[in-house]
Scaffold this motif. Sequence first.
Motif, PDB file in Angstrom:
ATOM      1  N   ASP A  21       9.716  19.032  84.089  1.00  0.00           N
ATOM      2  CA  ASP A  21       9.586  20.213  84.757  1.00  0.00           C
ATOM      3  C   ASP A  21      10.975  20.698  85.156  1.00  0.00           C
ATOM      4  N   SER A  55       9.232  24.415  81.748  1.00  0.00           N
ATOM      5  CA  SER A  55       9.572  23.027  81.501  1.00  0.00           C
ATOM      6  C   SER A  55      10.480  22.903  80.149  1.00  0.00           C
ATOM      7  N   SER A  73       3.783  24.972  81.525  1.00  0.00           N
ATOM      8  CA  SER A  73       3.967  23.889  82.795  1.00  0.00           C
ATOM      9  C   SER A  73       3.981  22.489  82.025  1.00  0.00           C
ATOM     10  N   THR A  74       4.264  21.504  82.695  1.00  0.00           N
ATOM     11  CA  THR A  74       4.332  20.049  82.229  1.00  0.00           C
ATOM     12  C   THR A  74       2.923  19.671  81.957  1.00  0.00           C
TER      13      THR A  74
END
Length: 85
Positions: A21, A55, A73-74
Motif C-alpha cells: 500500500d 499500491s 488498491s492492495t
Amino acid sequence: MFLHVGNNKNIRLCNVVGIFDMDNATLSAVTRKYLSAKQRENLVESAAEDEIPKSFVLYYELAEFKICFSQLSTSALKGRMGTNL
C-alpha cells in the motif's frame, strides 16, 4: 497465471514478491530510499498513467527486482490473485 495490475500491464504470479500500500509503505524512510534507488536504476514502471498510484508491486524478472505502481488498491490486487494471502 498472471496478475493484471492495470492499463494492460500483467505480471506473472510466480514472480510477485509483494504487494504494498502506498500510504503505509512510504511512511518508512527505508522504503522511500529503496523506491528512489530502483527509479534511478530504471527498474520502476507505472500501470497508472494519469492517476495517483494506490499500491506498488515488487516482482522479480530477468534476474532483477522491479517495481510497478498501480492505481488499484492492495485488496483489489489480492482479489485478482485469487489466493488467501
